[in-house]
Design an enzyme around this catalytic site. Sequence first.
Site, PDB file in Angstrom:
ATOM      1  N   ASP A 125      -3.568   1.415   7.082  1.00 22.57           N
ATOM      2  CA  ASP A 125      -2.604   1.108   6.029  1.00 22.57           C
ATOM      3  C   ASP A 125      -2.275  -0.384   5.958  1.00 22.57           C
ATOM      4  O   ASP A 125      -2.183  -0.949   4.860  1.00 22.57           O
ATOM      5  CB  ASP A 125      -1.324   1.924   6.242  1.00 22.57           C
ATOM      6  CG  ASP A 125      -1.570   3.424   6.149  1.00 22.57           C
ATOM      7  OD1 ASP A 125      -2.445   3.833   5.365  1.00 22.57           O
ATOM      8  OD2 ASP A 125      -0.894   4.178   6.865  1.00 22.57           O
TER       9      ASP A 125
ATOM     10  N   ASP B 135       0.861  -1.178   0.000  1.00 25.46           N
ATOM     11  CA  ASP B 135       0.000   0.000   0.000  1.00 25.46           C
ATOM     12  C   ASP B 135       0.901   1.232   0.000  1.00 25.46           C
ATOM     13  O   ASP B 135       1.818   1.338   0.814  1.00 25.46           O
ATOM     14  CB  ASP B 135      -0.910  -0.010   1.236  1.00 25.46           C
ATOM     15  CG  ASP B 135      -1.812   1.214   1.287  1.00 25.46           C
ATOM     16  OD1 ASP B 135      -2.516   1.459   0.291  1.00 25.46           O
ATOM     17  OD2 ASP B 135      -1.800   1.925   2.317  1.00 25.46           O
TER      18      ASP B 135
ATOM     19  N   CYS C 281     -13.299 -10.219   7.555  1.00 25.40           N
ATOM     20  CA  CYS C 281     -14.666 -10.672   7.259  1.00 25.40           C
ATOM     21  C   CYS C 281     -15.216 -10.136   5.944  1.00 25.40           C
ATOM     22  O   CYS C 281     -16.259 -10.586   5.474  1.00 25.40           O
ATOM     23  CB  CYS C 281     -15.603 -10.298   8.405  1.00 25.40           C
ATOM     24  SG  CYS C 281     -15.868  -8.505   8.579  1.00 25.40           S
TER      25      CYS C 281
ATOM     26  N   GLU D  77      -1.277  -1.375  -5.656  1.00 23.15           N
ATOM     27  CA  GLU D  77      -2.488  -0.700  -6.101  1.00 23.15           C
ATOM     28  C   GLU D  77      -2.157   0.256  -7.234  1.00 23.15           C
ATOM     29  O   GLU D  77      -1.030   0.727  -7.370  1.00 23.15           O
ATOM     30  CB  GLU D  77      -3.131   0.049  -4.939  1.00 23.15           C
ATOM     31  CG  GLU D  77      -2.204   1.054  -4.277  1.00 23.15           C
ATOM     32  CD  GLU D  77      -2.821   1.730  -3.075  1.00 23.15           C
ATOM     33  OE1 GLU D  77      -4.060   1.730  -2.976  1.00 23.15           O
ATOM     34  OE2 GLU D  77      -2.070   2.256  -2.241  1.00 23.15           O
TER      35      GLU D  77
END
Length: 246
Positions: free
Chosen positions: A233, A67, A207, A151
Amino acid sequence: MLDGAVKIPKLSPMEARIHREIIGKVKSITLSRTSTGKYFASILCEDAKGAPEKPDVIDADKITGCDLGLTHFLIRSDGRKQANPRYLIRASQNLRRKQKALSRKVKSSKNRTKARLIVARCHEKVGNSRADFQHKLSRALIDENQAVIVETLKTSNMLKNQRLARHINDAGWQGFVTKLEYKAIDAGKHLVKLDQWYASSKKCHRCGHKEIAMPLGKRFWQCPACQMEHDRDINAALNIKQQGCI
């Protein structure tokens, strides 16, 4: 090519600092000049070697999600964080003094030319420091892993935020991803770039619950579904890794 020199057609040999061995047949030489008056020769060679094949089976421990941010330049899925060096911000006071001195010089004068070179050298030092940092970090990531997942950031949209535009330009995320990309190809490693609309920060990596909004100032949050506390982060890096492995 000569020992310690570069020979261009119709020109006498030019002394050069050749920092690596030239292997293969020289196909072309591109000369460039920086704003500080330095000349560089980019030499394209054909060595008849193909890129190594990427492994079909990847060790799960050799996959990392990354990230990119401003507080920390890089956050890995294993929790490690790389501080953002902020080279331009750190040099801003020095640059401001030199740019003020430049603005006071008479146009077309020799003193203005000297002052312009001083400012250009400061910018060049910032650019070289940033490139050195990104080269070392990208090399470490490629050497330590078989697959790197990052990303895709739409920096043109992010630059519309006037409060963050200077910091985003200083970080140079796009240049870092470019360095990762060609190093991965050269080493036979996988580089996965996720879709730019993937909401890595808003989603719970445990989840899968997705928050409606996640303001930039919210660095820690608790998932209302599974009650897990998240570092924004690190959670984003884990989501990036999971998405890239699908």
